[in-house]
Design a protein around this motif. Structure first.
Motif, PDB file in Angstrom:
ATOM      1  N   LEU A  97       0.816  -1.215   0.000  1.00  0.00           N
ATOM      2  CA  LEU A  97       0.000   0.000   0.000  1.00  0.00           C
ATOM      3  C   LEU A  97       0.852   1.267   0.000  1.00  0.00           C
ATOM      4  O   LEU A  97       0.320   2.370  -0.001  1.00  0.00           O
ATOM      5  N   LYS A  98       2.182   1.090   0.019  1.00  0.00           N
ATOM      6  CA  LYS A  98       3.143   2.196   0.001  1.00  0.00           C
ATOM      7  C   LYS A  98       3.061   3.076   1.244  1.00  0.00           C
ATOM      8  O   LYS A  98       3.322   4.275   1.195  1.00  0.00           O
ATOM      9  N   TYR A  99       2.704   2.446   2.374  1.00  0.00           N
ATOM     10  CA  TYR A  99       2.719   3.168   3.643  1.00  0.00           C
ATOM     11  C   TYR A  99       4.169   3.277   4.105  1.00  0.00           C
ATOM     12  O   TYR A  99       4.955   2.355   3.917  1.00  0.00           O
ATOM     13  N   LYS A 100       4.516   4.393   4.726  1.00  0.00           N
ATOM     14  CA  LYS A 100       5.882   4.616   5.198  1.00  0.00           C
ATOM     15  C   LYS A 100       5.876   4.773   6.715  1.00  0.00           C
ATOM     16  O   LYS A 100       4.860   5.113   7.316  1.00  0.00           O
ATOM     17  N   ASP A 101       7.040   4.557   7.307  1.00  0.00           N
ATOM     18  CA  ASP A 101       7.246   4.782   8.743  1.00  0.00           C
ATOM     19  C   ASP A 101       6.204   4.059   9.599  1.00  0.00           C
ATOM     20  O   ASP A 101       5.634   4.632  10.520  1.00  0.00           O
ATOM     21  N   VAL A 102       5.971   2.791   9.287  1.00  0.00           N
ATOM     22  CA  VAL A 102       4.974   2.015  10.023  1.00  0.00           C
ATOM     23  C   VAL A 102       5.535   1.627  11.386  1.00  0.00           C
ATOM     24  O   VAL A 102       6.641   1.080  11.479  1.00  0.00           O
ATOM     25  N   THR A 103       4.791   1.925  12.438  1.00  0.00           N
ATOM     26  CA  THR A 103       5.169   1.527  13.789  1.00  0.00           C
ATOM     27  C   THR A 103       3.951   0.923  14.470  1.00  0.00           C
ATOM     28  O   THR A 103       2.812   1.256  14.144  1.00  0.00           O
ATOM     29  N   ALA A 104       4.213   0.028  15.407  1.00  0.00           N
ATOM     30  CA  ALA A 104       3.129  -0.587  16.172  1.00  0.00           C
ATOM     31  C   ALA A 104       3.607  -0.822  17.594  1.00  0.00           C
ATOM     32  O   ALA A 104       4.765  -1.164  17.816  1.00  0.00           O
ATOM     33  N   THR A 105       2.700  -0.639  18.532  1.00  0.00           N
ATOM     34  CA  THR A 105       3.014  -0.963  19.921  1.00  0.00           C
ATOM     35  C   THR A 105       2.805  -2.458  20.119  1.00  0.00           C
ATOM     36  O   THR A 105       2.178  -3.134  19.291  1.00  0.00           O
ATOM     37  N   GLN A 106       3.315  -2.973  21.215  1.00  0.00           N
ATOM     38  CA  GLN A 106       3.034  -4.358  21.587  1.00  0.00           C
ATOM     39  C   GLN A 106       1.564  -4.462  21.978  1.00  0.00           C
ATOM     40  O   GLN A 106       0.938  -3.474  22.361  1.00  0.00           O
ATOM     41  N   TRP A 107       1.015  -5.646  21.883  1.00  0.00           N
ATOM     42  CA  TRP A 107      -0.352  -5.881  22.343  1.00  0.00           C
ATOM     43  C   TRP A 107      -0.384  -5.740  23.855  1.00  0.00           C
ATOM     44  O   TRP A 107       0.535  -6.154  24.546  1.00  0.00           O
ATOM     45  N   HIS A 108      -1.434  -5.154  24.374  1.00  0.00           N
ATOM     46  CA  HIS A 108      -1.611  -4.998  25.818  1.00  0.00           C
ATOM     47  C   HIS A 108      -3.086  -5.164  26.163  1.00  0.00           C
ATOM     48  O   HIS A 108      -3.951  -5.070  25.285  1.00  0.00           O
ATOM     49  N   LEU A 109      -3.363  -5.428  27.425  1.00  0.00           N
ATOM     50  CA  LEU A 109      -4.748  -5.588  27.871  1.00  0.00           C
ATOM     51  C   LEU A 109      -5.364  -4.231  28.193  1.00  0.00           C
ATOM     52  O   LEU A 109      -4.741  -3.393  28.835  1.00  0.00           O
ATOM     53  N   THR A 110      -6.605  -4.042  27.739  1.00  0.00           N
ATOM     54  CA  THR A 110      -7.345  -2.833  28.063  1.00  0.00           C
ATOM     55  C   THR A 110      -8.047  -3.030  29.403  1.00  0.00           C
ATOM     56  O   THR A 110      -8.042  -4.125  29.976  1.00  0.00           O
ATOM     57  N   ALA A 111      -8.697  -1.990  29.876  1.00  0.00           N
ATOM     58  CA  ALA A 111      -9.476  -2.077  31.118  1.00  0.00           C
ATOM     59  C   ALA A 111     -10.609  -3.085  30.977  1.00  0.00           C
ATOM     60  O   ALA A 111     -11.062  -3.665  31.959  1.00  0.00           O
ATOM     61  N   ASP A 112     -11.077  -3.321  29.745  1.00  0.00           N
ATOM     62  CA  ASP A 112     -12.147  -4.297  29.474  1.00  0.00           C
ATOM     63  C   ASP A 112     -11.604  -5.702  29.261  1.00  0.00           C
ATOM     64  O   ASP A 112     -12.327  -6.581  28.806  1.00  0.00           O
ATOM     65  N   ASN A 113     -10.307  -5.907  29.526  1.00  0.00           N
ATOM     66  CA  ASN A 113      -9.658  -7.210  29.370  1.00  0.00           C
ATOM     67  C   ASN A 113      -9.627  -7.674  27.910  1.00  0.00           C
ATOM     68  O   ASN A 113      -9.726  -8.857  27.623  1.00  0.00           O
ATOM     69  N   LEU A 114      -9.503  -6.732  26.983  1.00  0.00           N
ATOM     70  CA  LEU A 114      -9.361  -7.027  25.568  1.00  0.00           C
ATOM     71  C   LEU A 114      -7.946  -6.658  25.141  1.00  0.00           C
ATOM     72  O   LEU A 114      -7.339  -5.748  25.698  1.00  0.00           O
ATOM     73  N   LEU A 115      -7.430  -7.358  24.141  1.00  0.00           N
ATOM     74  CA  LEU A 115      -6.105  -7.025  23.621  1.00  0.00           C
ATOM     75  C   LEU A 115      -6.210  -5.819  22.701  1.00  0.00           C
ATOM     76  O   LEU A 115      -7.137  -5.710  21.902  1.00  0.00           O
ATOM     77  N   SER A 116      -5.232  -4.931  22.808  1.00  0.00           N
ATOM     78  CA  SER A 116      -5.244  -3.715  22.012  1.00  0.00           C
ATOM     79  C   SER A 116      -3.816  -3.325  21.652  1.00  0.00           C
ATOM     80  O   SER A 116      -2.864  -3.696  22.340  1.00  0.00           O
ATOM     81  N   ARG A 117      -3.678  -2.579  20.569  1.00  0.00           N
ATOM     82  CA  ARG A 117      -2.392  -1.994  20.197  1.00  0.00           C
ATOM     83  C   ARG A 117      -2.657  -0.781  19.312  1.00  0.00           C
ATOM     84  O   ARG A 117      -3.741  -0.609  18.768  1.00  0.00           O
ATOM     85  N   ASN A 118      -1.636   0.050  19.171  1.00  0.00           N
ATOM     86  CA  ASN A 118      -1.702   1.214  18.297  1.00  0.00           C
ATOM     87  C   ASN A 118      -0.782   0.986  17.110  1.00  0.00           C
ATOM     88  O   ASN A 118       0.330   0.481  17.275  1.00  0.00           O
ATOM     89  N   VAL A 119      -1.237   1.361  15.926  1.00  0.00           N
ATOM     90  CA  VAL A 119      -0.443   1.280  14.708  1.00  0.00           C
ATOM     91  C   VAL A 119      -0.473   2.661  14.058  1.00  0.00           C
ATOM     92  O   VAL A 119      -1.544   3.268  13.965  1.00  0.00           O
ATOM     93  N   SER A 120       0.690   3.141  13.638  1.00  0.00           N
ATOM     94  CA  SER A 120       0.780   4.444  12.965  1.00  0.00           C
ATOM     95  C   SER A 120       1.585   4.291  11.687  1.00  0.00           C
ATOM     96  O   SER A 120       2.484   3.457  11.604  1.00  0.00           O
ATOM     97  N   TYR A 121       1.266   5.093  10.699  1.00  0.00           N
ATOM     98  CA  TYR A 121       1.996   5.080   9.441  1.00  0.00           C
ATOM     99  C   TYR A 121       1.700   6.361   8.683  1.00  0.00           C
ATOM    100  O   TYR A 121       0.774   7.105   9.009  1.00  0.00           O
ATOM    101  N   THR A 122       2.519   6.608   7.664  1.00  0.00           N
ATOM    102  CA  THR A 122       2.284   7.728   6.762  1.00  0.00           C
ATOM    103  C   THR A 122       1.685   7.170   5.487  1.00  0.00           C
ATOM    104  O   THR A 122       2.270   6.293   4.847  1.00  0.00           O
ATOM    105  N   MET A 123       0.518   7.664   5.153  1.00  0.00           N
ATOM    106  CA  MET A 123      -0.190   7.232   3.950  1.00  0.00           C
ATOM    107  C   MET A 123       0.282   8.097   2.774  1.00  0.00           C
ATOM    108  O   MET A 123       0.432   9.311   2.927  1.00  0.00           O
TER     109      MET A 123
END
Length: 159
Positions: free
Chosen positions: A76-102
């Motif tokens: 998709l030609k996204y640049k500077d892709v970063t992601a956090t590790q998976w972590h548990l939310t307050a609702d006990n669900l797995l979550s992470r953040n992903v960022s990139y330049t479109m």
């Protein structure tokens, strides 16, 4: 296997009887059959990440971005892709953040995108990922938000 517009990590749901379907989004965009097992697809999308025995400390030993997802972002030609590790939310669900330049398109200039991924359901036969996409650099208004949901479930039908 049925594909509807999931990612999972093997946490939270024990068996189909305990599984509660996540809130549905209003539009069903894609419904396709793909020939790959749910566990194999989960590993390709997320790696072999597991929560530690003490679930209060979420950790992912692998890179947060798997080779499959890296190839997806590259295509998709996204640049500077970063992601956090998976972590548990307050609702006990797995979550992470992903960022990139479109990349620039005929509609918008090159811009930064932030996504919040949440694994809403996960069992041996299915997984569901919901994501909220934040695009703060838009030509009109101050920001743009969208939501998508990926649901993968196994199929007993071999055809």
């Amino acid at each position: 296997m049925a594909f509807g517009l999931g990612l999972g990590l093997g946490v939270g749901v024990a068996g189909d009887a305990a599984w509660k379907h996540p809130e549905a989004l209003p539009i069903d965009c894609v419904h396709e059959r793909i020939t790959v097992g749910v566990q194999r697809l989960r590993a390709a999308m997320l790696g072999e990440a597991k929560l530690p025995a003490d679930a209060s400390e979420a950790a992912c030993e692998d890179s947060p971005i798997t080779p499959l997802m890296s190839a997806f972002y590259t295509r998709l030609k996204y640049k500077d892709v970063t992601a956090t590790q998976w972590h548990l939310t307050a609702d006990n669900l797995l979550s992470r953040n992903v960022s990139y330049t479109m990349p620039r398109s005929f509609l918008v200039p090159e811009n930064r995108v932030d996504e919040v991924h949440v694994v809403e359901a996960d069992s041996d036969g299915l997984f569901c990922l919901s994501a909220t996409v934040h695009t703060p650099e838009v030509p009109y208004g101050s920001k743009f938000h969208s939501r998508f949901q990926l649901i993968f479930r196994g199929s007993a039908d071999p055809a």
